[in-house]
Design an enzyme around this catalytic site. Structure first.
Site, PDB file in Angstrom:
ATOM      1  CG  ASN A 131      -1.931  -0.459   1.156  1.00  0.00           C
ATOM      2  OD1 ASN A 131      -3.069  -1.402   0.369  1.00  0.00           O
ATOM      3  ND2 ASN A 131      -2.102  -1.722   2.621  1.00  0.00           N
ATOM      4  CB  ALA A 183      13.960   4.502   2.670  1.00  0.00           C
ATOM      5  CG  ASP A 184      11.194   0.368   4.953  1.00  0.00           C
ATOM      6  OD1 ASP A 184      12.182   0.464   4.823  1.00  0.00           O
ATOM      7  OD2 ASP A 184      10.074  -0.353   4.788  1.00  0.00           O
TER       8      ASP A 184
END
Length: 275
Positions: A11, A109-110
């Site tokens: 998502n 990056a998350d």
């Protein structure tokens, strides 16, 4: 107001952040072929329903683990909000925390925005557990350094693999089993037990092993859409922060605000004036 766009494998979350307050959030399925115009039609309508206008957006930050989504999200920012987006993870971005691992450039990056948020929201050693397409466990030490972690298959990914490879197994919902017994009395009960209690065992086991290696008191932070589902039957989480990633993106933007981005008839051009 800041528009934070968190593009995951499953998502994409669009959140409006005003100072430290998350005013609204919307979710759409990740689709690499979706154009900037399609994103805009969907997003601007939802903003209008929520009482927000495009003109209120003066900054954008994007964190994506799906490279094919990045270009059109950048175009969305420039074309419809008139700003150049800050891209989390784009070299030579300084994260504001040490990244003490082998090959720091390969860390998602998350995971790093989660580490940044965990460091700013909590003291001491932290383990951030993010329940997404993958389930990640990330250690941030007492000085705020990112020290590494664990990547495991997410619960939906595990269920998809199980059902996809075992022809006679049915698709089941991911939910709390109706009984506390781990011994299923039917195929469906057995699957619920394996998926739910198996994941609880993994969470508790891996967290305990990380704590033993760290050797100091640790705050365990859970985030992601399924964190509350597991919290019902485990005491391993000290804190549930549903918006840890968005908060980390907002903190990153505060540290590294990008320049203005202006559109003109011949394309897009940066004017490099500070926000």
């Amino acid at each position: 107001m800041l528009l934070a766009i968190d593009a995951g494998n499953t998502n994409i979350v669009f959140a409006l952040v005003d100072g430290r307050e998350i005013r609204a959030r919307w979710r759409i399925a990740t689709e690499g072929r979706r154009t900037a115009d399609e994103y805009a039609v969907w997003l601007v309508q939802l903003m209008a329903i929520g009482g927000f206008t495009r003109e209120e957006i003066d900054s954008v930050v994007i964190c994506t683990v799906v490279p094919r989504t990045l270009h059109n999200l950048e175009v969305l920012s420039a074309k419809y909000f008139g700003v150049k987006a800050l891209i989390a993870g784009t070299p030579p971005l300084d994260w504001g925390i040490d990244i003490d691992v082998i090959s720091p450039e390969t860390v998602g990056a998350d995971r790093l925005v989660n580490a940044l948020a965990a460091h700013h929201l909590h003291s001491g050693h932290k383990i951030a557990i993010d329940f997404g397409t993958a389930t990640t466990f990330d250690w941030v030490d007492e000085k705020g350094a990112y020290r590494g972690g664990i990547i495991a298959p997410g619960i939906n990914l595990s269920l998809d693999a199980l059902v996809g490879k075992a022809a006679r197994l049915p698709r089941i919902a991911i939910e709390i089993p109706k009984t506390d017994s781990v011994i299923g009395r039917s195929t469906e009960e057995s699957m619920h037990s394996g998926i739910y209690w198996g994941y609880i065992a993994m969470i508790e086991g891996l967290t305990e092993r990380m704590k033993q290696e760290i050797g100091q008191p640790v705050t365990v932070i859970a985030t992601g859409g399924l964190a509350s589902l597991f919290a019902v039957h485990t005491s391993v989480f000290d804190v549930i922060e549903p918006d840890l990633t968005i908060r980390g993106m907002a903190l990153l933007y505060e540290q590294k605000a990008p320049t203005k981005f202006t559109a003109h008839s011949g394309g897009f051009a940066a004017d490099f004036s500070p926000l």
